[in-house]
Scaffold this motif. Structure first.
Motif, mmCIF file in Angstrom:
data_model
loop_
_atom_site.group_PDB
_atom_site.id
_atom_site.type_symbol
_atom_site.label_atom_id
_atom_site.label_comp_id
_atom_site.label_asym_id
_atom_site.label_seq_id
_atom_site.Cartn_x
_atom_site.Cartn_y
_atom_site.Cartn_z
ATOM 1 N N LEU A 1 16.823 0.920 11.577
ATOM 2 C CA LEU A 1 16.502 -0.259 10.773
ATOM 3 C C LEU A 1 16.148 0.104 9.325
ATOM 4 O O LEU A 1 15.696 -0.753 8.571
ATOM 5 C CB LEU A 1 15.354 -1.038 11.420
ATOM 6 C CG LEU A 1 15.694 -1.650 12.793
ATOM 7 C CD1 LEU A 1 14.437 -2.150 13.487
ATOM 8 C CD2 LEU A 1 16.700 -2.780 12.639
ATOM 9 N N GLY A 2 16.348 1.371 8.977
ATOM 10 C CA GLY A 2 16.162 1.772 7.587
ATOM 11 C C GLY A 2 14.777 2.244 7.225
ATOM 12 O O GLY A 2 14.467 2.405 6.041
ATOM 13 N N ALA A 3 13.929 2.503 8.229
ATOM 14 C CA ALA A 3 12.570 2.965 7.954
ATOM 15 C C ALA A 3 12.530 4.485 7.797
ATOM 16 O O ALA A 3 13.439 5.202 8.230
ATOM 17 C CB ALA A 3 11.634 2.532 9.069
ATOM 18 N N LYS A 4 11.463 4.947 7.191
ATOM 19 C CA LYS A 4 11.221 6.374 6.997
ATOM 20 C C LYS A 4 10.068 6.783 7.914
ATOM 21 O O LYS A 4 8.934 6.353 7.713
ATOM 22 C CB LYS A 4 10.876 6.656 5.529
ATOM 23 C CG LYS A 4 10.526 8.106 5.210
ATOM 24 C CD LYS A 4 10.159 8.223 3.734
ATOM 25 C CE LYS A 4 9.730 9.633 3.366
ATOM 26 N NZ LYS A 4 9.340 9.734 1.936
ATOM 27 N N VAL A 5 10.358 7.581 8.927
ATOM 28 C CA VAL A 5 9.345 8.023 9.893
ATOM 29 C C VAL A 5 8.734 9.328 9.390
ATOM 30 O O VAL A 5 9.451 10.313 9.170
ATOM 31 C CB VAL A 5 9.962 8.222 11.288
ATOM 32 C CG1 VAL A 5 8.923 8.768 12.265
ATOM 33 C CG2 VAL A 5 10.535 6.904 11.800
ATOM 34 N N VAL A 6 7.405 9.345 9.213
ATOM 35 C CA VAL A 6 6.776 10.498 8.572
ATOM 36 C C VAL A 6 5.830 11.275 9.476
ATOM 37 O O VAL A 6 5.149 12.194 9.014
ATOM 38 C CB VAL A 6 6.019 10.072 7.288
ATOM 39 C CG1 VAL A 6 6.988 9.558 6.237
ATOM 40 C CG2 VAL A 6 4.950 9.028 7.598
ATOM 41 N N SER A 7 5.764 10.921 10.762
ATOM 42 C CA SER A 7 4.868 11.681 11.637
ATOM 43 C C SER A 7 5.307 11.622 13.087
ATOM 44 O O SER A 7 5.987 10.684 13.517
ATOM 45 C CB SER A 7 3.427 11.163 11.535
ATOM 46 O OG SER A 7 3.307 9.902 12.180
ATOM 47 N N LEU A 8 4.893 12.640 13.829
ATOM 48 C CA LEU A 8 4.938 12.692 15.284
ATOM 49 C C LEU A 8 3.715 13.499 15.699
ATOM 50 O O LEU A 8 3.058 14.127 14.855
ATOM 51 C CB LEU A 8 6.227 13.355 15.788
ATOM 52 C CG LEU A 8 7.531 12.583 15.574
ATOM 53 C CD1 LEU A 8 8.738 13.484 15.863
ATOM 54 C CD2 LEU A 8 7.588 11.337 16.445
ATOM 55 N N SER A 9 3.398 13.507 16.987
ATOM 56 C CA SER A 9 2.213 14.247 17.402
ATOM 57 C C SER A 9 2.291 14.603 18.873
ATOM 58 O O SER A 9 3.174 14.148 19.602
ATOM 59 C CB SER A 9 0.943 13.410 17.141
ATOM 60 O OG SER A 9 0.895 12.286 18.011
ATOM 61 N N ASP A 10 1.345 15.445 19.317
ATOM 62 C CA ASP A 10 1.080 15.629 20.731
ATOM 63 C C ASP A 10 -0.418 15.884 20.875
ATOM 64 O O ASP A 10 -1.173 15.687 19.912
ATOM 65 C CB ASP A 10 1.948 16.731 21.357
ATOM 66 C CG ASP A 10 1.764 18.107 20.737
ATOM 67 O OD1 ASP A 10 0.723 18.338 20.082
ATOM 68 O OD2 ASP A 10 2.654 18.960 20.909
ATOM 69 N N SER A 11 -0.857 16.279 22.045
ATOM 70 C CA SER A 11 -2.302 16.379 22.291
ATOM 71 C C SER A 11 -2.988 17.446 21.452
ATOM 72 O O SER A 11 -4.215 17.430 21.303
ATOM 73 C CB SER A 11 -2.561 16.652 23.779
ATOM 74 O OG SER A 11 -1.925 17.861 24.176
ATOM 75 N N ALA A 12 -2.228 18.375 20.874
ATOM 76 C CA ALA A 12 -2.826 19.460 20.097
ATOM 77 C C ALA A 12 -2.896 19.179 18.601
ATOM 78 O O ALA A 12 -3.643 19.834 17.879
ATOM 79 C CB ALA A 12 -2.060 20.760 20.333
ATOM 80 N N GLY A 13 -2.110 18.204 18.118
ATOM 81 C CA GLY A 13 -2.110 17.925 16.684
ATOM 82 C C GLY A 13 -0.922 17.075 16.289
ATOM 83 O O GLY A 13 -0.209 16.536 17.146
ATOM 84 N N SER A 14 -0.708 16.947 14.993
ATOM 85 C CA SER A 14 0.372 16.097 14.484
ATOM 86 C C SER A 14 1.154 16.838 13.412
ATOM 87 O O SER A 14 0.688 17.840 12.858
ATOM 88 C CB SER A 14 -0.191 14.786 13.911
ATOM 89 O OG SER A 14 -1.101 15.055 12.857
#
Length: 226
Positions: free
Chosen positions: A31-44
């Motif tokens: 949809l044209g967005a800019k995704v700037v993060s992901l994470s898991d239980s230890a950090g991002s």
């Protein structure tokens, strides 16, 4: 909003890196967005230039096949910074998609989102925002899609799968997606209409609660339970 309209050019923070986060990121990018993060239980990780298709495919392999940690993404891509022990909610964004676990956005996180100019939070996990965080969303005038409504897509798709099986049919991905879009638009409309009818216009969380209660109450009445 229910169809993802308005995400063009928007910056999105996404938590988690499992299936929900992966496909939330994919759809946001579509949809044209800019995704700037992901994470898991230890950090991002902070993906400064925005997640690419190559990086998303790499994360899917990392998590679905190799069962690795999101920290490895920073080792593989120079534009990615790993933030040990930190959630992504202090990263400036327009829209936040908590997609990991319950209570992952607390009051301090919600204030960071509000102070950073976040305009909307759509929950993709089971109750990822604490009640205190939801209060801050309301005070800041942010659009809030609660899990019981915004996260209904998984159950909806399960029902679509059952329909295909019962009818001995096989639908294309596009057909399933179109049906899902219509279902989610209807869920959004029910929440918005209930909020308007009961004096809290624009409050989708209240609308979801009211619409759900009314549906159960009407079902009970129809069964003769008074």
């Amino acid at each position: 909003a229910a169809r993802g309209e308005g995400l063009e050019g928007r910056t999105c923070t996404v938590s988690g890196s499992g299936n929900v986060a992966q496909y939330t990121s994919e759809r946001a990018m579509d949809l044209g967005a800019k995704v700037v993060s992901l994470s898991d239980s230890a950090g991002s990780v902070h993906i400064k230039e925005g997640l690419t298709r190559e990086q998303l495919a790499w994360v899917m392999d990392l998590k679905n096949v190799r069962r690795g940690r999101i920290s490895e993404m920073a080792e593989a891509f120079p534009d990615v910074t790993y933030r040990e022990g930190k959630r992504p909610w202090d990263i400036t964004c327009d829209v936040a998609f908590p997609s990991a676990t319950q209570n992952e956005i607390e009051a301090e996180d919600a204030r960071s989102l509000a102070n950073g100019g976040c305009k909307a939070v759509a929950e993709g996990a089971n109750m990822p925002s604490t009640p205190e965080a939801v209060d801050i969303y309301r005070q800041a005038g942010m659009v809030f899609g609660p899990a019981k409504a915004a996260n209904a897509g998984g159950v909806a798709v399960s029902a679509l799968e059952m329909s295909q099986n019962a009818a001995f049919e096989s639908w294309t991905r596009e057909e399933v997606d179109n049906k899902l879009q219509n279902i989610m638009a209807a869920v959004h409309q029910q929440c918005a209409d209930a909020a308007e009818e009961y004096g809290v216009p624009g409050d989708l969380a209240a609308g979801a609660n009211i619409a759900g209660f009314v549906k159960v109450a009407n079902a009970m009445l129809a069964q003769g339970v008074a």
